[in-house]
Scaffold this motif. Structure first.
Motif, PDB file in Angstrom:
ATOM      1  N   SER A 202      -9.299  -1.895   1.487  1.00  0.00           N
ATOM      2  CA  SER A 202      -8.112  -1.257   0.916  1.00  0.00           C
ATOM      3  C   SER A 202      -7.904   0.063   1.633  1.00  0.00           C
ATOM      4  N   PRO A 203      -6.673   0.510   1.758  1.00  0.00           N
ATOM      5  CA  PRO A 203      -6.480   1.911   2.174  1.00  0.00           C
ATOM      6  C   PRO A 203      -6.901   2.831   1.033  1.00  0.00           C
ATOM      7  N   TYR A 204      -7.364   4.012   1.385  1.00  0.00           N
ATOM      8  CA  TYR A 204      -7.855   4.953   0.387  1.00  0.00           C
ATOM      9  C   TYR A 204      -7.186   6.310   0.570  1.00  0.00           C
ATOM     10  N   ARG A 205      -7.146   7.058  -0.527  1.00  0.00           N
ATOM     11  CA  ARG A 205      -6.700   8.447  -0.498  1.00  0.00           C
ATOM     12  C   ARG A 205      -7.858   9.294  -1.031  1.00  0.00           C
ATOM     13  N   LEU A 206      -8.235  10.316  -0.270  1.00  0.00           N
ATOM     14  CA  LEU A 206      -9.334  11.180  -0.673  1.00  0.00           C
ATOM     15  C   LEU A 206      -8.782  12.438  -1.350  1.00  0.00           C
TER      16      LEU A 206
ATOM     17  N   PRO B 205      -8.465   4.047  -4.174  1.00  0.00           N
ATOM     18  CA  PRO B 205      -7.793   2.964  -3.437  1.00  0.00           C
ATOM     19  C   PRO B 205      -6.305   2.972  -3.731  1.00  0.00           C
ATOM     20  N   THR B 206      -5.484   2.765  -2.720  1.00  0.00           N
ATOM     21  CA  THR B 206      -4.035   2.799  -2.898  1.00  0.00           C
ATOM     22  C   THR B 206      -3.409   1.416  -2.873  1.00  0.00           C
ATOM     23  N   THR B 207      -4.211   0.367  -2.753  1.00  0.00           N
ATOM     24  CA  THR B 207      -3.668  -0.991  -2.822  1.00  0.00           C
ATOM     25  C   THR B 207      -3.187  -1.259  -4.243  1.00  0.00           C
ATOM     26  N   PRO B 208      -1.970  -1.783  -4.440  1.00  0.00           N
ATOM     27  CA  PRO B 208      -1.492  -2.080  -5.792  1.00  0.00           C
ATOM     28  C   PRO B 208      -2.379  -3.118  -6.469  1.00  0.00           C
ATOM     29  N   PRO B 209      -2.403  -3.129  -7.811  1.00  0.00           N
ATOM     30  CA  PRO B 209      -3.179  -4.138  -8.536  1.00  0.00           C
ATOM     31  C   PRO B 209      -2.777  -5.552  -8.126  1.00  0.00           C
TER      32      PRO B 209
ATOM     33  N   GLU C 282       1.894  10.017  15.605  1.00  0.00           N
ATOM     34  CA  GLU C 282       1.982  10.477  16.996  1.00  0.00           C
ATOM     35  C   GLU C 282       1.484   9.432  17.987  1.00  0.00           C
ATOM     36  N   ARG C 283       0.772   8.412  17.500  1.00  0.00           N
ATOM     37  CA  ARG C 283       0.325   7.317  18.364  1.00  0.00           C
ATOM     38  C   ARG C 283       1.243   6.107  18.274  1.00  0.00           C
ATOM     39  N   SER C 284       2.396   6.307  17.626  1.00  0.00           N
ATOM     40  CA  SER C 284       3.382   5.240  17.414  1.00  0.00           C
ATOM     41  C   SER C 284       2.834   4.117  16.535  1.00  0.00           C
ATOM     42  N   GLN C 285       1.841   4.450  15.697  1.00  0.00           N
ATOM     43  CA  GLN C 285       1.293   3.484  14.751  1.00  0.00           C
ATOM     44  C   GLN C 285       2.001   3.640  13.405  1.00  0.00           C
ATOM     45  N   PRO C 286       2.272   2.516  12.712  1.00  0.00           N
ATOM     46  CA  PRO C 286       2.952   2.613  11.411  1.00  0.00           C
ATOM     47  C   PRO C 286       2.081   3.328  10.384  1.00  0.00           C
ATOM     48  N   VAL C 287       2.722   4.066   9.493  1.00  0.00           N
ATOM     49  CA  VAL C 287       2.030   4.835   8.464  1.00  0.00           C
ATOM     50  C   VAL C 287       2.409   4.279   7.101  1.00  0.00           C
ATOM     51  N   ARG C 288       1.439   3.837   6.351  1.00  0.00           N
ATOM     52  CA  ARG C 288       1.693   3.235   5.056  1.00  0.00           C
ATOM     53  C   ARG C 288       1.548   4.264   3.937  1.00  0.00           C
ATOM     54  N   SER C 289       2.176   3.963   2.820  1.00  0.00           N
ATOM     55  CA  SER C 289       2.027   4.737   1.575  1.00  0.00           C
ATOM     56  C   SER C 289       2.434   6.195   1.718  1.00  0.00           C
ATOM     57  N   VAL C 290       3.462   6.463   2.521  1.00  0.00           N
ATOM     58  CA  VAL C 290       4.033   7.811   2.582  1.00  0.00           C
ATOM     59  C   VAL C 290       5.502   7.728   2.171  1.00  0.00           C
ATOM     60  N   ALA C 291       6.039   8.844   1.724  1.00  0.00           N
ATOM     61  CA  ALA C 291       7.423   8.880   1.276  1.00  0.00           C
ATOM     62  C   ALA C 291       8.363   9.057   2.461  1.00  0.00           C
ATOM     63  N   ALA C 292       9.371   8.187   2.532  1.00  0.00           N
ATOM     64  CA  ALA C 292      10.473   8.357   3.481  1.00  0.00           C
ATOM     65  C   ALA C 292      11.639   8.962   2.706  1.00  0.00           C
ATOM     66  N   ILE C 293      12.125  10.100   3.175  1.00  0.00           N
ATOM     67  CA  ILE C 293      13.131  10.869   2.447  1.00  0.00           C
ATOM     68  C   ILE C 293      14.426  10.917   3.259  1.00  0.00           C
ATOM     69  N   LEU C 294      15.540  10.597   2.608  1.00  0.00           N
ATOM     70  CA  LEU C 294      16.857  10.725   3.233  1.00  0.00           C
ATOM     71  C   LEU C 294      17.560  11.927   2.614  1.00  0.00           C
ATOM     72  N   VAL C 295      17.967  12.890   3.460  1.00  0.00           N
ATOM     73  CA  VAL C 295      18.553  14.144   3.009  1.00  0.00           C
ATOM     74  C   VAL C 295      19.965  14.263   3.579  1.00  0.00           C
ATOM     75  N   PRO C 296      20.986  14.505   2.740  1.00  0.00           N
ATOM     76  CA  PRO C 296      22.343  14.668   3.270  1.00  0.00           C
ATOM     77  C   PRO C 296      22.486  15.969   4.051  1.00  0.00           C
TER      78      PRO C 296
ATOM     79  N   PRO D  28      -8.033  -2.385  -7.691  1.00  0.00           N
ATOM     80  CA  PRO D  28      -9.267  -2.231  -6.912  1.00  0.00           C
ATOM     81  C   PRO D  28     -10.234  -1.298  -7.622  1.00  0.00           C
ATOM     82  N   SER D  29     -11.519  -1.614  -7.536  1.00  0.00           N
ATOM     83  CA  SER D  29     -12.513  -0.794  -8.225  1.00  0.00           C
ATOM     84  C   SER D  29     -12.617   0.581  -7.576  1.00  0.00           C
ATOM     85  N   MET D  30     -12.965   1.559  -8.408  1.00  0.00           N
ATOM     86  CA  MET D  30     -13.028   2.953  -7.973  1.00  0.00           C
ATOM     87  C   MET D  30     -14.468   3.317  -7.634  1.00  0.00           C
ATOM     88  N   PRO D  31     -14.745   3.735  -6.413  1.00  0.00           N
ATOM     89  CA  PRO D  31     -16.119   4.143  -6.104  1.00  0.00           C
ATOM     90  C   PRO D  31     -16.465   5.446  -6.811  1.00  0.00           C
TER      91      PRO D  31
END
Length: 594
Positions: A107-111, A69-73, A501-515, A85-88
């Motif tokens: 909760s959102p999950y990461r496999l 689970p990726t939801t913060p405590p 690609e469906r214009s849906q927001p994506v949570r828990s990913v890194a947004a990177i700013l590069v000069p 969140p408990s771990m299955p």
């Protein structure tokens, strides 16, 4: 408490190895300690799917699948520790490659998916209820070869490493081990289950001449005292002359062979000279510092190596390869400055802080010199030491004489070769903006400022007329007189959303700013994680042209690699930042394999 991804960055930065699997398993153990905690929301979510071989679609039986689970405590009443969140429990795919998690809490999950002979994979489902997950695992590759001496005889006990160029949290390029092996009595080696890609192969090690004689692994009858010069495939002592190999998906790459010369351990002999007097110091410590290809360091010193009668030194039993001789004159009984870790740049994201333990005596004069040890002893080496000095300077904050937070700023000089030389203590500026950094030894340093808040950015650093913000500062007693550090205060902010690609927001990913320019400056980068609504915020950005990226999966700090960013340049969102600007943008997610 750090999030799991934060801990992964800490460990990867400090050790320079791929520890994400270890971190994931460590967090599984932590999460499972909370499994007896009740959740406010009843379970009921399901994630189910199939694991197949990429390219053929063949189901993979016996794969291990973990759901994190990726939801913060959650905060708890009364100031008690937050509840994670408990771990299955982990599941294993059946004979048709299928798996299922049931009764999941909201909760959102990461496999995390693992299978012998395949590249481990991470997958982020869109919800805690998803019935048709299809996970493609890429078959790993294997590398083998033979190592012989100049007479054609097999060389046993030679370490072989498969190395991948990576970047650490400071933006420095280093090498990461993707697999290793040791030659057997026939001189043969095999490195298995390597992630497909381009690598360098290194035979031999300057830190450890041969493997340790561990019962059952190495023969106690191996001849001690000889080694080989660390050599990159096909026959280069330096990475610049090496030829990379390409490991293909599910393929065996054979005949990566070496012909190497047996070499005995050598000696390094020379003399120490004080630059101020032209004579040798009455007391000095000579230290041999050796760095491995993947960033590890080995150091040994001995007072017996130095002869105060004539200033000569003799370092014995040195394995072939690149080394450093570090000579220090220490003040007995005077404690040296604490070892100050480098400042984590904004581009490293939530990398945490890296601490270095230990203290040492005050060093009053020192020098370091590179030495390449081959098939002969190194003689007549002259090491000229210089005394530590003081570096005066000014800390200039543009646009105001007094700014809130200026008292927390510290000017820091970080040695480029961390651990080899004593670094000075970071210092604050006086009310008038002046400062003095004491105990600065001759050498190269990176100029940094600690305590920069959201509306500050490091704008300029000049050592006399030299630019030392984009280049190292070389300190010597005969160098420029002072250091000027300029802080910009124009508050600039970028807010945005990462969408798929469906214009849906994506949570828990890194947004990177590069000069667009100065990509060797990690302080110009930004790395933030989207919230549960896919939103992010970046602050304290220096004026300039940038591109914003968001990758579905990303190797740690790979965005520091100009070649990597160049492949995705057209997918970046252009951003022009001016002082005191505030912009709102949308960043398109870059899918894995795109």
């Amino acid at each position: 408490m750090y999030a799991p991804t934060d801990v992964a960055l800490i460990i990867e930065s400090a050790l320079g190895v791929d520890m994400r699997l270890v971190v994931a398993i460590g967090w599984i153990m932590i999460f499972q300690t909370f499994s007896t905690q009740s959740e406010h929301q009843p379970p009921g979510g399901v994630i189910a799917g199939i694991v197949v071989r990429a390219g053929t679609g063949e189901p993979i039986a016996g794969a291990r699948v973990l759901a994190q689970p990726t939801t913060p405590p959650r905060p708890t009443p009364g100031g008690a520790a937050p509840v994670a969140p408990s771990m299955p429990p982990a599941v294993t795919t059946d004979g048709q490659g299928r798996f299922a998690f049931k009764d999941l809490h909201a909760s959102p999950y990461r496999l995390f998916i693992f299978a012998d002979g395949y590249v481990r994979h991470e997958y982020v489902p869109a919800d805690q209820t998803l019935q048709n997950v299809r996970v493609l695992l890429t078959p790993a590759g294997n590398v083998s070869g033979n190592i012989r001496d100049l007479d054609g005889k097999p060389l046993a006990g030679v370490p072989v490493q498969i190395l991948k160029p990576v970047y650490n949290f400071l933006g420095d390029q280093t090498l990461q081990s993707a697999g290793a092996a040791v030659t057997d009595d026939r001189g043969e080696y095999r490195v298995y289950w390597v992630t497909p890609g381009r690598y360098y192969v290194l035979a031999g090690s300057a830190i450890s001449a041969r493997r340790a004689a561990i019962p059952g692994i190495a023969s106690p009858n191996e001849v001690p005292g000889h080694s080989v010069l660390p050599t990159y495939y096909p026959n280069a002592t330096d990475l610049s002359g090496a030829t990379p190999i390409a490991i293909q998906t599910g393929a065996d790459l054979n005949n990566i062979d070496f012909v190497l010369e047996r070499q005995q351990a050598r000696r390094i002999r020379g003399r120490v000279v004080d630059a101020a007097t032209g004579k040798w110091p009455p007391v000095a410590t000579v230290r041999l510092v050796t760095r491995s290809a993947i960033g590890g360091t080995s150091a040994r010193e001995s007072l017996q190596s130095y002869n105060p009668v004539d200033g000569t030194f003799d370092v014995r039993d040195v394995p072939p390869g690149p080394h450093q001789i570090v000579v220090e004159v220490r003040s007995p009984g005077a404690p040296g400055p604490p070892v100050t870790p480098p400042i984590v740049p904004a581009g490293a994201g939530q990398a945490g802080s890296i601490t270095f333990g230990g203290s040492r005596a005050l060093v009053t004069a020192a020098a370091q010199i590179q030495v390449q040890v081959g098939n002969e002893d190194v003689d007549n080496l002259v090491v000229t030491i210089g005394a530590a000095g003081s570096l005066p300077g000014r800390l200039i904050i543009e646009g105001a004489s007094t700014v809130s937070g200026a008292d927390r700023l510290r000017v820091q000089l970080t040695p480029l070769l961390a651990g080899a030389m004593q670094g000075p203590v970071p210092v604050p500026a006086n009310p008038g903006g002046t400062f003095t950094i004491d105990n600065v030894l001759p050498g190269d340093y990176r100029v940094q400022v600690a305590g920069l808040q959201a509306d500050f950015y490091l704008k300029e650093a000049r050592f006399g007329s030299q630019d030392v913000l984009n280049k190292p500062l070389n300190f010597s007693q005969s160098g420029p007189a002072s250091l000027d550090v300029i802080i910009g205060t124009g508050f600039s902010r970028i807010e945005g959303t990462v969408i798929d690609e469906r214009s849906q927001p994506v949570r828990s990913v890194a947004a990177i700013l590069v000069p667009d320019q100065l990509r060797g400056r990690p302080d110009l980068f930004r790395n933030v994680t989207t919230d549960q609504s896919g939103r992010f915020r970046m602050e304290g950005i220096a004026p300039g042209d940038y591109k914003a990226f968001a990758w579905e999966t990303l190797e740690p700090f790979s965005y520091y690699d100009p070649d990597f960013v160049r492949r995705y340049e057209q997918h970046g969102h252009p951003v022009k930042v001016s002082e005191s600007s505030n912009q709102i943008i949308q960043v398109q997610l870059i899918r894995s394999g795109q």
